[in-house]
Design an enzyme around this catalytic site. Structure first.
Site, PDB file in Angstrom:
ATOM      1  N   GLU A 176     -52.637   1.580 -25.266  1.00  0.00           N
ATOM      2  CA  GLU A 176     -52.341   2.923 -25.769  1.00  0.00           C
ATOM      3  C   GLU A 176     -52.418   3.926 -24.617  1.00  0.00           C
ATOM      4  OE1 GLU A 176     -54.318   5.967 -29.105  1.00  0.00           O
ATOM      5  OE2 GLU A 176     -55.464   4.264 -28.321  1.00  0.00           O
ATOM      6  N   LYS A 178     -47.941   7.280 -33.672  1.00  0.00           N
ATOM      7  CA  LYS A 178     -49.207   6.967 -34.326  1.00  0.00           C
ATOM      8  C   LYS A 178     -49.392   7.807 -35.588  1.00  0.00           C
ATOM      9  CE  LYS A 178     -54.125   6.469 -33.058  1.00  0.00           C
ATOM     10  NZ  LYS A 178     -55.070   6.619 -31.924  1.00  0.00           N
ATOM     11  N   CYS A 200     -53.940   1.763 -32.075  1.00  0.00           N
ATOM     12  CA  CYS A 200     -55.390   1.953 -32.145  1.00  0.00           C
ATOM     13  C   CYS A 200     -55.929   2.117 -33.569  1.00  0.00           C
ATOM     14  CB  CYS A 200     -55.786   3.118 -31.245  1.00  0.00           C
ATOM     15  SG  CYS A 200     -57.530   3.096 -30.742  1.00  0.00           S
TER      16      CYS A 200
END
Length: 300
Positions: free
Chosen positions: A68, A138, A171
């Site tokens: 990430e 995300k 994540c």
């Protein structure tokens, strides 16, 4: 210290590959972890290019994934600073990685701070060898690092890669069961999870990664970073897991690459039949969606 999957020796990388409607059943996937340098895109790009070439040369990788925010770092102190390091989806860094993907004939996934108008996203970029580029923004944001200043994405993403269907997560997304389940329902055979895990994140490689792979019967590749950035430490522990949740390969807290041969046909086997008619589990067919209506309800 690096653990490599059994059978991952470079000389074995083409063994046992068969075509299924033009899509490879068996592919070699790799996770690369390194110490990202914040606000130093030149260094990070050079490192990702060098490690991509190494993944191809040493392992014959069809895909390599980086952590990430691997393009410019994560621990920004303001939205303005994050925006100064961000690039548009068609920016020079993405173009460079796309050219590299084509030159190596491999899919490359990496993390970036992305700008789109006045919006700022924590994104996963997927460069395909034919020049196509896909982007996942995300969707689940903790109060930490880049995510303090980022806008949430509003869509999940499954990519038609040369070897099969590829889901993308970043994540904190993995902390919630719904995103990976939705991507699996859309046909994802391999989910690539790029992440920046701090010491408090050991639950991810210990539990969440294994549970998500097992409950969805898909392969999961998780690429984390190492090092310390502005006082925040990162643990590494990149992993490749099979659809039973078994760990095929894992790194510790060192720079390195892991690779494993995976047979995507296994990800299509959602039924577990121990004894026909006596002991069977049909993991997707046995679901009861009519009972799950409150999952989408607001929690106050």
């Amino acid at each position: 210290m690096q653990r490599r999957a059994a059978g991952a020796h470079p000389s074995l990388r083409h063994r046992g590959r068969k075509e299924r409607s033009g899509v490879l059943n068996s592919v070699k996937v790799a996770a690369a972890q390194f110490d990202v340098h914040i606000l130093d895109k030149a260094y990070n790009l050079d490192k990702m290019e060098e490690m991509s070439r190494r993944a191809k040369m040493l392992y014959g990788a069809d895909l390599v994934a980086f952590p990430e925010a691997s393009l410019a770092g994560y621990c920004f102190e303001s939205r303005e600073e994050a925006l100064s390091a961000a690039e548009a989806f068609d920016g020079p860094s993405v173009r460079r990685m796309s050219r590299l993907s084509g030159a190596l004939g491999m899919t490359i996934v990496f993390g970036t701070a992305e700008t789109a108008g006045d919006r700022l996203y924590n994104s996963a970029v997927c460069c395909l060898p034919d020049g196509q580029v896909r982007c996942y923004r995300k969707t689940h944001l903790p109060l930490l690092g880049l995510d303090r200043f980022a806008d949430p994405g509003d869509a999940l993403c499954v990519v038609n890669a040369p070897f099969g269907k590829l889901g993308l997560l970043v994540c904190y997304d993995l902390r919630f069961p719904e995103p990976m389940r939705e991507e699996a329902l859309r046909g994802a055979e391999l989910v690539v999870h790029i992440t920046n895990l701090p010491p408090a994140g050991n639950a991810y490689p210990d539990f969440f990664s294994r549970a998500r792979a097992c409950e969805n019967r898909v392969f999961l590749l998780s690429s984390n970073r190492i090092g310390t950035e502005r006082g925040f430490q990162f643990i590494g522990r990149s992993q490749i897991l099979d659809p039973t949740g078994a760990v095929l390969a894992e790194l510790t807290d060192c720079e390195g690459i892991i690779a494993a041969d995976i047979n995507l046909r296994q990800a299509g086997e959602k039924d577990i039949i121990v004894r026909p008619g006596v002991h069977e589990m049909h993991l997707f067919r046995d679901r009861r969606p009519e009972l799950y209506g409150n999952i989408g309800a607001a929690i106050l």
